[in-house]
Scaffold this motif. Structure first.
Motif, PDB file in Angstrom:
ATOM      1  N   TYR A  67     -50.173   7.344 -22.780  1.00 19.53           N
ATOM      2  CA  TYR A  67     -51.108   6.975 -21.703  1.00 19.53           C
ATOM      3  C   TYR A  67     -52.560   7.280 -22.041  1.00 19.53           C
ATOM      4  O   TYR A  67     -53.460   6.902 -21.319  1.00 19.53           O
ATOM      5  N   GLN A 105     -62.436  21.915 -23.416  1.00 22.13           N
ATOM      6  CA  GLN A 105     -61.298  20.991 -23.512  1.00 22.13           C
ATOM      7  C   GLN A 105     -61.446  20.164 -24.784  1.00 22.13           C
ATOM      8  O   GLN A 105     -62.562  19.854 -25.201  1.00 22.13           O
ATOM      9  N   LEU A 316     -60.327   9.285 -21.672  1.00 24.66           N
ATOM     10  CA  LEU A 316     -58.874   9.408 -21.542  1.00 24.66           C
ATOM     11  C   LEU A 316     -58.316   8.176 -20.855  1.00 24.66           C
ATOM     12  O   LEU A 316     -57.201   7.766 -21.088  1.00 24.66           O
TER      13      LEU A 316
HETATM   14  N1  5AD Z   1     -54.923   8.792 -16.582  1.00 22.89           N
HETATM   15  C1  5AD Z   1     -55.087   9.953 -15.916  1.00 22.89           C
HETATM   16  N2  5AD Z   1     -55.109  11.152 -16.501  1.00 22.89           N
HETATM   17  C2  5AD Z   1     -54.986  11.174 -17.840  1.00 22.89           C
HETATM   18  N3  5AD Z   1     -54.949  12.200 -18.700  1.00 22.89           N
HETATM   19  C3  5AD Z   1     -54.809  11.707 -19.943  1.00 22.89           C
HETATM   20  N4  5AD Z   1     -54.739  10.363 -19.910  1.00 22.89           N
HETATM   21  C4  5AD Z   1     -54.824  10.010 -18.604  1.00 22.89           C
HETATM   22  C5  5AD Z   1     -54.791   8.775 -17.930  1.00 22.89           C
HETATM   23  N5  5AD Z   1     -54.642   7.626 -18.574  1.00 22.89           N
HETATM   24  C6  5AD Z   1     -54.958  13.597 -18.271  1.00 22.89           C
HETATM   25  C7  5AD Z   1     -53.675  14.304 -18.727  1.00 22.89           C
HETATM   26  C8  5AD Z   1     -54.176  15.398 -19.617  1.00 22.89           C
HETATM   27  C9  5AD Z   1     -55.580  15.606 -19.113  1.00 22.89           C
HETATM   28  C10 5AD Z   1     -56.499  16.270 -20.072  1.00 22.89           C
HETATM   29  O1  5AD Z   1     -56.027  14.306 -18.812  1.00 22.89           O
HETATM   30  O2  5AD Z   1     -53.009  14.828 -17.595  1.00 22.89           O
HETATM   31  O3  5AD Z   1     -53.415  16.584 -19.547  1.00 22.89           O
END
Ligand code: 5AD
Ligand code: FES
Length: 369
Positions: A67, A105, A316
């Protein structure tokens, strides 16, 4: 006997079916849910919000979560790692702006160079702040020795989201290999606690194939693990990831946001004195998402204080907010935004989890950072 909604939210012991009912609340019931969680926040925590200045140290990652936009196999993503001076400048920014704490982070790395680098940075930050800055780490799964080394170097809280406490669901959002093993992640949570950290975890809300039952299990998991902090937010698809391509989204973004608010409110009722963060992903869907989360029970805000040049690269998920701005743009509006919802900011304070402190008092441990 059938209970009405008010009886359920006032129950002393909440069972799984109660949590599911709370997560399904709409209309008047949802209003009652949010009201109850606000009351509990005010009495157990107060209306103060504590800041964690978020430093996104590096987007280099050895893992391949299905994801995540910074997964190793996303070749479209440019990679960066902040220089030591840039990290200390961010820490100085936090100090100059009266933040009590920072979060470091990064994508996951477990090589010796990285581990030593973080240890060195922690010592340096400890030195320049004369121990005044609380330090949270969010650097993924590490060995017990590494957790211990980072704790000894001055960090005292650690966040590692379990992402989903249902093993089967966890396995659908991660590659099937040793690097992404559910049991290892669980073991890491225990090792983090053993090293002495205040322990934080969390989940994504609205994942493909995720049911209300899964989410109720997540809440019960937080309770069983007796965590000190939780950060959870809506899942937001990233177009360059396999999970985006797989589809199967059960909910619209607005529905995921709504569910995230109800998860926060329900968790506050379940675990009254823990720290709950208003995740940045909430703001990606609704510009007032984090403020609403605080109104409904969160008490921690993590403004991004990474220097402007790099924050565009820590993506992310799609639509991550504030990426083009300088930290100062965000800082200027924090007081106003918190004031709008009747909260104030606890400047200069670490804002540690009251839950953690209570446990220590019970065990007669004196906390000396
Ligand atoms: N959508 C939402 N949260 C995300 N994270 C990583 N990818 C996504 C996404 N596509 C969150 C995860 C991770 C945090 C650092 O960011 O929960 O643990
Ligand atoms: Fe980096 Fe999941 S992709 S930890």
């Amino acid at each position: 006997m059938l209970c009405n909604f008010k009886d359920i939210i006032n129950k002393k012991v909440l069972e799984k079916q109660d949590l599911i009912t709370m997560l399904n609340a709409e209309g008047d019931d949802k209003v009652l849910l949010f009201k109850k969680s606000r009351e509990i926040t005010d009495s157990a925590i107060g209306n103060k919000v504590h800041l964690r200045g978020l430093i996104e140290y590096s987007n280099v990652c050895v893992k391949d979560c299905l994801y995540c936009g910074i997964r190793k196999s996303n070749r479209k993503q440019e990679r960066y790692t902040l220089l030591d001076d840039e990290v200390t400048q961010c820490a100085q920014y936090a100090l100059d702006n009266n933040y009590g704490s920072i979060v470091i982070q990064a994508g996951e790395r477990t090589d010796a160079v990285f581990i030593a680098k973080i240890t060195g940075l922690l010592k340096e930050i400890h030195k320049i702040s004369k121990g005044a800055l609380g330090i949270t780490l969010s650097l993924g799964e590490q060995s017990p020795d590494t957790y211990k080394a980072w704790f000894d170097a001055g960090a005292h809280r650690y966040l590692l989201r379990i992402e989903s406490s249902t093993k089967q669901l966890y396995n659908t959002i991660h590659p099937n290999n040793a690097l992404h093993d559910f049991d290892n992640r669980m073991a890491s949570l225990h090792n983090i606690r053993k090293a002495g950290f205040q322990l934080g975890t969390g989940v994504m809300i609205g994942l493909p194939h995720q049911s209300m039952e899964n989410l109720a299990d997540d809440l019960l998991f937080f309770q069983a693990l007796d965590v000190d902090m939780v950060g959870m937010g809506p899942y937001i698809e990233h177009s360059d990831t396999p999970l985006f391509e797989a589809g199967h989204l059960l909910k619209t973004k607005q529905e995921r946001l709504n569910l995230a608010f109800k998860m926060i409110a329900t968790l506050r009722i379940l675990m009254k004195d823990i720290n709950i963060a208003a995740a940045t992903a909430l703001q990606a869907i609704d510009p007032m998402g984090r403020e609403k989360a605080i109104k409904y029970g969160a008490n921690i805000l993590m403004p991004n204080i990474t220097t402007g040049n790099f924050r565009n690269n820590y993506k992310l998920y799609d639509g991550k907010p504030c990426t083009d701005e300088n930290p100062a743009d965000c800082n200027a509006c924090i007081d106003v935004r918190m004031g709008m919802i009747g909260s104030s900011v606890g400047y200069h304070e670490w804002g540690d989890s009251k839950h953690f402190k209570k446990k220590q008092t019970k065990n007669n441990i004196v906390w000396e950072p």
